[in-house]
Design an enzyme around this catalytic site. Sequence first.
Site, PDB file in Angstrom:
ATOM      1  N   ARG A 101      -7.047 -10.080  -8.914  1.00  0.00           N
ATOM      2  CA  ARG A 101      -6.831  -8.632  -9.081  1.00  0.00           C
ATOM      3  C   ARG A 101      -7.805  -8.197 -10.164  1.00  0.00           C
ATOM      4  NH1 ARG A 101      -1.332  -5.143  -9.316  1.00  0.00           N
ATOM      5  NH2 ARG A 101      -1.563  -5.618  -7.112  1.00  0.00           N
ATOM      6  N   HIS A 128      -7.044  -2.616  -1.216  1.00  0.00           N
ATOM      7  CA  HIS A 128      -5.868  -3.460  -1.444  1.00  0.00           C
ATOM      8  C   HIS A 128      -5.453  -4.057  -0.091  1.00  0.00           C
ATOM      9  CE1 HIS A 128      -2.478  -5.126  -3.361  1.00  0.00           C
ATOM     10  NE2 HIS A 128      -1.801  -4.046  -3.702  1.00  0.00           N
ATOM     11  N   ASP A 221       1.615   7.004  -2.842  1.00  0.00           N
ATOM     12  CA  ASP A 221       1.260   6.090  -3.931  1.00  0.00           C
ATOM     13  C   ASP A 221       1.110   6.959  -5.173  1.00  0.00           C
ATOM     14  OD1 ASP A 221       0.352   3.963  -5.501  1.00  0.00           O
ATOM     15  OD2 ASP A 221      -1.631   3.853  -4.572  1.00  0.00           O
ATOM     16  N   CYS A 261       3.719   1.808  -1.634  1.00  0.00           N
ATOM     17  CA  CYS A 261       3.330   0.441  -2.012  1.00  0.00           C
ATOM     18  C   CYS A 261       4.081  -0.041  -3.244  1.00  0.00           C
ATOM     19  CB  CYS A 261       1.826   0.379  -2.244  1.00  0.00           C
ATOM     20  SG  CYS A 261       1.251   1.553  -3.487  1.00  0.00           S
ATOM     21  N   ARG A 289       5.360  -8.121   1.605  1.00  0.00           N
ATOM     22  CA  ARG A 289       4.169  -8.617   0.901  1.00  0.00           C
ATOM     23  C   ARG A 289       4.124 -10.151   0.976  1.00  0.00           C
ATOM     24  NH1 ARG A 289       1.524  -5.735  -2.877  1.00  0.00           N
ATOM     25  NH2 ARG A 289       0.101  -7.500  -2.662  1.00  0.00           N
TER      26      ARG A 289
HETATM   27  N1   CP Z   1       2.031  -2.920  -4.525  1.00  0.00           N
HETATM   28  C1   CP Z   1       1.562  -3.786  -5.459  1.00  0.00           C
HETATM   29  O1   CP Z   1       0.460  -4.352  -5.354  1.00  0.00           O
HETATM   30  O2   CP Z   1       2.411  -4.007  -6.491  1.00  0.00           O
HETATM   31  P1   CP Z   1       2.058  -4.772  -7.844  1.00  0.00           P
HETATM   32  O3   CP Z   1       1.022  -3.943  -8.565  1.00  0.00           O
HETATM   33  O4   CP Z   1       3.345  -4.874  -8.580  1.00  0.00           O
HETATM   34  O5   CP Z   1       1.476  -6.129  -7.492  1.00  0.00           O
HETATM   35  N1  NVA Z   2      -3.187   2.715  -6.426  1.00  0.00           N
HETATM   36  C1  NVA Z   2      -2.367   1.893  -7.293  1.00  0.00           C
HETATM   37  C2  NVA Z   2      -1.723   0.814  -6.499  1.00  0.00           C
HETATM   38  C3  NVA Z   2      -0.856  -0.135  -7.287  1.00  0.00           C
HETATM   39  C4  NVA Z   2      -0.255  -1.208  -6.416  1.00  0.00           C
HETATM   40  C5  NVA Z   2      -3.218   1.324  -8.410  1.00  0.00           C
HETATM   41  O1  NVA Z   2      -4.341   0.887  -8.146  1.00  0.00           O
HETATM   42  O2  NVA Z   2      -2.769   1.323  -9.559  1.00  0.00           O
END
Ligand code: CP
Ligand code: NVA
Length: 324
Positions: A101, A128, A221, A261, A289
């Site tokens: 990430r 994502h 989101d 999400c 997930r």
């Molecule tokens: N939706 C998602 O990726 O959640 P987290 O940021 O908690 O991993």
């Molecule tokens: N768009 C959000 C998604 C988190 C899972 C972010 O990038 O923070």
Amino acid sequence: MRHLLSLFDVSQQELQTILSLSEQTKGLLARGVRPDWLARMVLAMLFEKQSLRTRVSFESGMNQLGGSAMFLGQEVGWQKREATSDFVRVISQYVDFLVCRAKSHGSVEELASYDCVPVINGLTDRCHPCQALADLLTMRASVGSLSGVQVTFVGDGNNVAVSLALASAMVGMRFRLLGPASYRMPEDQVEKIIENYPNADIVQTDDAAEGMRGAQFVYSDVWTSMGQEDEEAERLAAFADYQVNESLMSKADANAKFLHCLPAKRGEEVSEEVIDSPSSLIVEQAGNRMHAQKGLLIWLALQHEQLTASRLAADGIELPLGIS
Ligand code: CP
Ligand code: NVA
């Protein structure tokens, strides 16, 4: 070597295979069966941003499949203590998969460019893909065939929206982005989707009636993603008219389901009534997930000949097309 930096890295058929493996593995788990197809395999999880779902679901998924996972945060010094070339060539000798990430999509591309360990994007500023796999599983469980089904994403044309738009194009779904004109998906990403999938049905609009009409799924989101905190006040003002509430939901199909999400900012992008309503699928979606990522890990292990199709068949998995 196969990586999953975005869903562009798999074909439509491969996507169907991953979804099928995910669904079948989910079915086995529901019957209490946890085959150790990834026995003694190791996943490293390199995270530059916070996470609940991605981190925990990958770790649990690996454990359920007989492998293990380790979390690597700031302490490993990625991008600070040594060159990425050294970092990734060393770590690839210790682990079988690397989930990352990253703040910048270029960082996961750089990790994958050495081609020494399969790299999975666990969220970047651009996309994502693991989230989109779970979204497809959730929608498929809800309506069956996804062909011709419409999902309307309300809000920012962000990383989650971009992956959902591509996933929609790959399975023949209609995709709508409803939000202010200045927060569309990046043009190069939309162009790339249409170039790869000329039948993609993507419309971006700021008109609520146009965006919501025909939606069987309504998705939201946060308005301010991780890394955009400096823009929060500006974004709150820009998106104020685009909260998913009962009034907006009434413009979608009568039985439309709500997706998010997570994490959500209740009272901002979605009202408490909608997120907690019977039409909200957020808990199943987050659960998926793990199932989606187990399917992905199994598929990657097959690609890299760390697992055989006959092993899966012995446990009753029907082999999807393209795997022999
Ligand atoms: N939706 C998602 O990726 O959640 P987290 O940021 O908690 O991993
Ligand atoms: N768009 C959000 C998604 C988190 C899972 C972010 O990038 O923070």
